[in-house]
Structure formats: C-alpha cells, structure tokens
Design an enzyme around this catalytic site. Structure first.
Site, PDB file in Angstrom:
ATOM      1  N   GLU A 275      -6.494  14.814 -19.801  1.00 14.44           N
ATOM      2  CA  GLU A 275      -5.480  15.002 -18.749  1.00 14.44           C
ATOM      3  C   GLU A 275      -6.128  15.025 -17.360  1.00 14.44           C
ATOM      4  O   GLU A 275      -5.621  14.433 -16.415  1.00 14.44           O
ATOM      5  CB  GLU A 275      -4.692  16.303 -18.963  1.00 14.44           C
ATOM      6  CG  GLU A 275      -3.839  16.323 -20.233  1.00 14.44           C
ATOM      7  CD  GLU A 275      -2.824  15.191 -20.292  1.00 14.44           C
ATOM      8  OE1 GLU A 275      -2.296  14.812 -19.230  1.00 14.44           O
ATOM      9  OE2 GLU A 275      -2.581  14.668 -21.391  1.00 14.44           O
ATOM     10  N   ASP A 356      -9.304   8.608 -22.120  1.00 12.04           N
ATOM     11  CA  ASP A 356     -10.036   8.938 -23.344  1.00 12.04           C
ATOM     12  C   ASP A 356     -11.541   8.832 -23.106  1.00 12.04           C
ATOM     13  O   ASP A 356     -12.320   9.677 -23.523  1.00 12.04           O
ATOM     14  CB  ASP A 356      -9.656   7.969 -24.478  1.00 12.04           C
ATOM     15  CG  ASP A 356      -8.307   8.314 -25.100  1.00 12.04           C
ATOM     16  OD1 ASP A 356      -7.825   9.435 -24.883  1.00 12.04           O
ATOM     17  OD2 ASP A 356      -7.750   7.454 -25.814  1.00 12.04           O
TER      18      ASP A 356
HETATM   19 ZN   LIG Z   1      -2.947  10.348 -21.262  1.00 10.03          ZN
END
Ligand SMILES: [Zn+2]
Length: 412
Positions: A275, A356
């Site tokens: 995030e 990621d």
């Molecule tokens: Zn995301």
C-alpha cells in the site's frame, strides 16, 4: 429511430453481450486441478467451493444484466423519459430545481429496482458461502445513510452543474470542471474523518508487535506514517482487505479486523508495504490527475452535446433541458467511458506489479508477500485462473498467480 438512438442502442446491447461472452470464457477455463503454488494452501473441497462461488456469481450477474437491459430499454422505448419530464414540468419550477427532481426521481427508481438483487447477493449468495455478516438492520441503515449522503453531497454539486449550464454560457464547462474538482478533493480529504465513520468504527491500532513492526518499516522507507487504524470490516463480511485513504496530512492506513486475524506480522507488513508502495510510486497522485483530466474532457464534450436536438429526439423528448441532456450525454458517451475504463484498469494492473515489487524489495521478504497473497485469495475464494479476456475487461488487479510469479522473479 435516428442515428444517435441507434448508436446508443447498439452500445448498450454490445456492452451486455461482450460481458456475457467474457463470463462464458471465464467459466470454461475452470479446471479441477489446483494450480501448483496453491497446493499447500487449498484442499480439494475448498477449491471446489471457490469454483462454485464463481459459477453462482456469474449466473446471478447474467440475470442482473438481462433485467437491467430490459428495464433501460423498456423505460426508453415506452416513453419513460418524456413522461417523467412532463410530470416535473407540471410544477413549473426553474431549470435547477426541476433538474434535481428529475434526476432524483430517476435515481430513486433505479436504486429501488436494484434492491432485490442486492438483498439476494448479500443474504443468499454471500451467506451460502459463509461470507455474510451483515444484519438486516445494518443493511437498511447503510441504504438510508447512502441515500442521505447522495442527497447532501451529490445534491448541491448537481445543482451547481445545472446552474452553470443553464446560466453561465460558453464557459460553463470550465466552471463546472473547476468546481467539481475542488469539491471532489475536499470530499476525499474529509472522507476518513467525516464520512467513513458513518459506516464503520475505526480504532487506532493498539501498541504491540504489529504496530512497532509497521512503524519501523515505515521509518525505513521514510514514509510519513502517523495513523494506522483498524476497521470493523467483520461487521459486514468475513472477506479481508487493507487500504489507504485521504491525502496530505489527513492520510491514513486502514486494516480490516478480518485481515489481522488471518495473517502473521511479516505478512501484514508486506501488505502495508504494498500500500505504501502505491503512495511512494505516486500511483495515487497519478490516479487523481488522470481523474481530473477525464472530468475536464467530459465536461468539454458535454458542453457542445447538451442541447443538440438529435440527442433529445432519440429519447422522444419534445423539450430540451440541461438535466435530461446530462443523462442522455452519459448514455451517448458510455462507449468512450468503456474505453477509458479499459485504459484505467490497464494502468492499475501495471501499478499493482510495481507495488508488489516495492514491497518485496523494501521489506527484503518477498516470501511474506507471496504468503499473504495466497492466504488472501483462499480466504476470499478468488478465481485463480481467470480468462485473459475477462481480466482485460474487468480486473483492476492482475490475477493472483501472475502476481506471485512476478514476485518470485524479482532479484533482491
Ligand atoms: Zn495495490
């Protein structure tokens, strides 16, 4: 039927058909064998259940889409638009008030029609698969609060747009653009403190291993994190999630209570690192700028379509009005919206890979992100093998297997 009516009709039918085709491809791709990376987290029964969940939701989606299509076409060709218009005009009010009543009435009818489907999805489908935690009371309160917010927040904004287009002349679109953008930014800024607490309880994350792990990670990437909150997501569903909200000084990270229950501390840090990656890679800013640009283009196009006679003829209207013009414009430009949506999703999927990667590299623990993704998709009964065409049309996130493979290829 004029050309504009024909274009809109084809677009509406095409949209329904292409989605059903994508659904069929998606269902045909289901396999009974559990994909390799998931063999340690899925048992055969649970995997069967995830496929049943997809089948049930897809079929229910078809029913919803067909009823929707029939309702829109029925309303249109039985003269619903001019019928409501003559009712509104019978009050003899000005363009702003008439517009509010006209659009309010249509939205209310639409919201009521959607209720049986929404009730069935929540209390039958989600219930059957063990996700639903919503009580009828919560459901009804949500509905009322949502309506009240739509009136209080949407009403003044709509009144402003109607007034600009009725009285401000050629540059109405520019005024609308400016006002809408400022309004959206203010609402987004205030949402975490003023709006979201109407629906959920937010508690600061308590002191302990998790909080210190998150804070020390945030410090390691110089992320200005002051507020971490836990939200009672379990009030409505067992599904879990985490998200970022607000911006500037008012930004905060929110974890669902259901997420904390399911994951280890390193997994939760990996999810939050993802995030924060969105923030650090400026995806949030990018999304805002894209939204601002899109709003401007739409208002500009709207400005020279809104009083075009052919558009009103298409809907059997004998009187031109700003409010009906707004609705018809929305229908005429749905195909453009569709393409913009595809582009937005493409950008969003690329951003997910980047976030990621950010998480894997900065935590130095890609295995935690992979473990978190696996648990999340098992817990939420995610479809592991969606058809690429379905992904292209509908996914804002890449399929979980592609994400795992991409993370495993990252060299630290
Ligand atoms: Zn995301």
């Amino acid at each position: 039927m004029n050309t504009i009516a024909l274009i809109i009709l084809i677009a509406i039918v095409f949209d329904t058909v292409i989605n059903i085709v994508a659904d069929m491809l998606n269902l045909n791709r289901l396999q009974s064998e559990i994909p390799k990376p998931f063999q340690d987290v899925y048992d055969a029964d649970q995997y069967q259940k995830s496929q049943a969940y997809l089948r049930v939701n897809t079929r229910f989606g078809w029913l919803t889409a067909v009823v929707n299509l029939a309702a829109i076409l029925g309303f249109w060709f039985l003269g619903g638009f001019p019928f409501v218009d003559s009712w509104v005009r019978s009050f003899g009010k000005g363009p702003v008030l008439s517009g509010l009543v006209y659009m309010g009435a249509l939205l209310l009818v639409y919201a009521l029609l959607a209720q049986p489907f929404s009730l069935y999805a929540t209390f039958v489908i989600e219930e059957r698969f063990g996700f639903n935690q919503t009580t009828l009371k919560t459901y009804l309160l949500d509905l009322l609060k949502g309506l009240a917010l739509a009136v209080l927040l949407g009403g003044p904004l709509l009144a402003g747009v109607l007034a600009f287009f009725a009285y401000a002349g050629r540059f109405a679109w520019l005024f609308c653009w400016a006002v809408v953008v400022v309004y959206m930014l203010v609402v987004q800024y205030l949402a975490p403190t003023w709006i979201m607490p109407l629906f959920n309880k937010f508690k600061p994350l308590e002191e302990g291993d998790l909080k210190s792990a998150i804070l020390s990670y945030a410090a390691s990437i110089q992320f200005p994190l002051k507020q971490i909150y836990v939200m009672d997501g379990s009030k409505r569903s067992r599904k879990s999630n985490a998200f970022f909200t607000g911006f500037g000084r008012n930004k905060r990270i929110v974890l669902f209570d259901t997420l904390i229950e399911q994951h280890s501390v390193p997994e939760l840090v990996a999810v939050l690192a993802h995030e924060m990656g969105h923030y650090k890679k400026r995806h949030i800013l990018q999304g805002m700028l894209f939204g601002i640009l899109q709003t401007g283009i739409m208002f500009y196009l709207l400005s020279f379509t809104i009083s075009y006679q052919g558009l009103f003829d298409a809907f059997f209207m004998d009187q031109i009005s700003v409010y009906a013009g707004l609705i018809f414009f929305g229908m005429l430009f749905a195909p453009l919206d569709f393409f913009i949506g595809l582009l937005t999703q493409m950008r969003s999927r690329a951003n997910e890979y980047q976030a990621d990667k950010f998480s894997a590299v900065t935590t130095g623990n890609p295995e935690a992100m992979v473990a978190a993704l696996k648990k999340l998709s098992v817990h939420n009964l995610t479809n592991l093998l969606p058809h690429p065409f379905y992904v292209f049309l509908n996914y804002s996130h890449p399929p979980v297997l592609s994400r795992i493979q991409a993370i495993q290829k990252i060299e630290l």
